[in-house]
Write a protein that holds these residues in place. Sequence first.
Motif, PDB file in Angstrom:
ATOM      1  N   LEU A  91       0.828  -1.207   0.000  1.00 40.84           N
ATOM      2  CA  LEU A  91       0.000   0.000   0.000  1.00 40.84           C
ATOM      3  C   LEU A  91       0.860   1.253   0.000  1.00 40.84           C
ATOM      4  CD1 LEU A  91      -3.077  -0.269  -0.091  1.00 40.84           C
ATOM      5  CD2 LEU A  91      -2.052  -2.247   1.004  1.00 40.84           C
ATOM      6  N   ASP A  92       1.986   1.221   0.713  1.00 37.78           N
ATOM      7  CA  ASP A  92       2.904   2.361   0.677  1.00 37.78           C
ATOM      8  C   ASP A  92       3.510   2.529  -0.709  1.00 37.78           C
ATOM      9  OD1 ASP A  92       2.658   3.563   3.121  1.00 37.78           O
ATOM     10  OD2 ASP A  92       4.379   2.581   4.041  1.00 37.78           O
ATOM     11  N   TYR A  93       3.771   1.429  -1.392  1.00 36.88           N
ATOM     12  CA  TYR A  93       4.269   1.531  -2.768  1.00 36.88           C
ATOM     13  C   TYR A  93       3.224   2.236  -3.652  1.00 36.88           C
ATOM     14  CZ  TYR A  93       7.490  -2.243  -1.268  1.00 36.88           C
ATOM     15  OH  TYR A  93       8.421  -3.011  -0.612  1.00 36.88           O
ATOM     16  N   LEU A  94       1.964   1.866  -3.459  1.00 35.48           N
ATOM     17  CA  LEU A  94       0.907   2.512  -4.226  1.00 35.48           C
ATOM     18  C   LEU A  94       0.820   4.001  -3.884  1.00 35.48           C
ATOM     19  CD1 LEU A  94      -1.956  -0.144  -3.922  1.00 35.48           C
ATOM     20  CD2 LEU A  94      -0.410   0.201  -5.858  1.00 35.48           C
ATOM     21  N   TRP A  95       0.906   4.297  -2.593  1.00 35.19           N
ATOM     22  CA  TRP A  95       0.836   5.693  -2.131  1.00 35.19           C
ATOM     23  C   TRP A  95       1.918   6.541  -2.788  1.00 35.19           C
ATOM     24  CZ3 TRP A  95       3.503   8.075   2.501  1.00 35.19           C
ATOM     25  CH2 TRP A  95       2.924   9.313   2.853  1.00 35.19           C
ATOM     26  N   ALA A  96       3.115   5.966  -2.932  1.00 37.14           N
ATOM     27  CA  ALA A  96       4.239   6.696  -3.502  1.00 37.14           C
ATOM     28  C   ALA A  96       4.361   6.520  -5.013  1.00 37.14           C
ATOM     29  CB  ALA A  96       5.540   6.242  -2.833  1.00 37.14           C
ATOM     30  N   THR A 107       4.124   3.542 -13.585  1.00 37.20           N
ATOM     31  CA  THR A 107       3.915   4.549 -12.541  1.00 37.20           C
ATOM     32  C   THR A 107       2.549   5.209 -12.686  1.00 37.20           C
ATOM     33  OG1 THR A 107       6.282   4.976 -12.322  1.00 37.20           O
ATOM     34  CG2 THR A 107       4.780   6.710 -11.578  1.00 37.20           C
ATOM     35  N   GLU A 108       2.158   5.509 -13.904  1.00 33.55           N
ATOM     36  CA  GLU A 108       0.854   6.143 -14.123  1.00 33.55           C
ATOM     37  C   GLU A 108      -0.282   5.192 -13.765  1.00 33.55           C
ATOM     38  OE1 GLU A 108      -1.943   8.863 -14.678  1.00 33.55           O
ATOM     39  OE2 GLU A 108       0.230   9.218 -14.659  1.00 33.55           O
ATOM     40  N   ARG A 109      -0.147   3.915 -14.113  1.00 31.63           N
ATOM     41  CA  ARG A 109      -1.188   2.942 -13.759  1.00 31.63           C
ATOM     42  C   ARG A 109      -1.257   2.745 -12.236  1.00 31.63           C
ATOM     43  NH1 ARG A 109       0.807   0.385 -18.593  1.00 31.63           N
ATOM     44  NH2 ARG A 109       2.159  -1.028 -17.394  1.00 31.63           N
ATOM     45  N   VAL A 110      -0.115   2.749 -11.578  1.00 33.85           N
ATOM     46  CA  VAL A 110      -0.104   2.645 -10.121  1.00 33.85           C
ATOM     47  C   VAL A 110      -0.826   3.836  -9.507  1.00 33.85           C
ATOM     48  CG1 VAL A 110       1.379   2.705  -8.076  1.00 33.85           C
ATOM     49  CG2 VAL A 110       1.993   1.251 -10.006  1.00 33.85           C
ATOM     50  N   ARG A 111      -0.561   5.014 -10.022  1.00 32.89           N
ATOM     51  CA  ARG A 111      -1.194   6.228  -9.501  1.00 32.89           C
ATOM     52  C   ARG A 111      -2.718   6.151  -9.646  1.00 32.89           C
ATOM     53  NH1 ARG A 111       1.640   9.534 -12.205  1.00 32.89           N
ATOM     54  NH2 ARG A 111       3.193   9.937 -10.576  1.00 32.89           N
TER      55      ARG A 111
END
Length: 466
Positions: A320-325, A376-380
């Motif tokens: 979840l922190d990876y997603l947050w960042a 990165t864009e998909r994660v965001r």
Amino acid sequence: MATEDERGTTKVLVITPDSLGKRMAGPAIRAWEMATVLSDVADVRLVSTVAADLESTRFPVGFADEATLRGHVAWADVVVFQGHVLSSFPWIKRAPVIIVADIYDPMHLEQLEQTVGMPEDDRLRAILETAEVLNDQIERADFMMCASEKQRDFWLGQLAAVYRVNPFTYGDDPSLRRLLSVVPFGIQDQPPVQRTHGIKGVVPGIAETDKVILWGGGIYNWFDPITLIEAVELLSARHDDVRLFFLGAGHPNRHVPKMEMVTKARDLADAKGLAGTSVFFHDDWVPYNERADFLLDADLGASTHFEHLETAFSFRTRILDYLWASLPIVTTDGDTFAGLVREHGLGRVVPPVDAAALADALESVLYDEAESAAITERVREFAETMRWRKVLAPLVEFVKDPHPAPDSPLTLLTPRTRIIADLQTRIRGMESSTSWRVTLPIRLVKDVISPSAGRSRRRRGAGGTR
């Protein structure tokens, strides 16, 4: 933020057996965020039975010993708790309050890995007691929360085994979601802000231009840092700027024992000559409000684990922190997040214990700029679905209209719960007969190991590490 007039009148007590402070592990973080979101709709108190050194302008926060906890429970309409709280303070089960059990962490599956190497009797006792700790919770709770749909199927089986799947709970809601709902770990609504560098240009041996792979949490026995270190060794032969940074080699809760895997990971890095050059261990636990300084210095978030039962039903909160960042993710296959990473294109998924495949996946994400930017864009975008206020919606709705479960002991004098109590008594009476013990030898084993335990003697532990 709701004003006092806009908040509901329901009094909610959130209890965690984890340390509430600047440095927090998963259970404490989850309790803090639950209290924060619930304070919009209810009068909330947050307490730790271990230690508390936090303040909030929205609700009281503090440490509670047994005497203080009795006062808090007497005040509350609803008690939300995690871990070993109910077994450490069994009188809560008899209190006239509505109880919400947060079972997002299947602790008894963790114990299968955590107790490897212990004497056989001690290991069996620890596993059986942890299973019974969880049975205590799900037998008494009026509402329960788990982390994923797959986990929910697992818990429904355990609910059925302790008679909570019955005509009354089924009649109340055939889906049983009014009894057990999915409430995963979430991410903060506010985006991460880096106030200073935590890794690049700060840690000796890591330059600002290096590629940093982040291990964003504790090193526990059910994880596989070994294969990750081996993969970094392979990748370092091709790229001299790759760095692996373990963020949490320690733990803020003194009740969580040091894991054997920490020692194994350090020893391997030393033996391969990688420690301090390609592999780095952060000995302290990063304060919760400072972790963005480290996350935003990373180029990729890694999560590697073995193929076993704990993996199958886990929900890796560090991701979840990876997603947050907005970090691309490389993870081992087999858990819930592996499916999400694959389905939503959040990074790469690799087979367990395959250093070569892992090295290739890390390389493709770290060194292909176009692929990294797209991921990165998909994660965001995906991260927006995991905000705390979204994932906690089922709990918020329950607190707005709290109610005892239809088979709850709060209504024990009603005909329906008398029927259940009578059936349970008769079935448990069968457990003490010779024929029942022959067909269910695990009960005999439990009686031999802890003959007077039932559910009266429980360890006061941290209640999970996620």
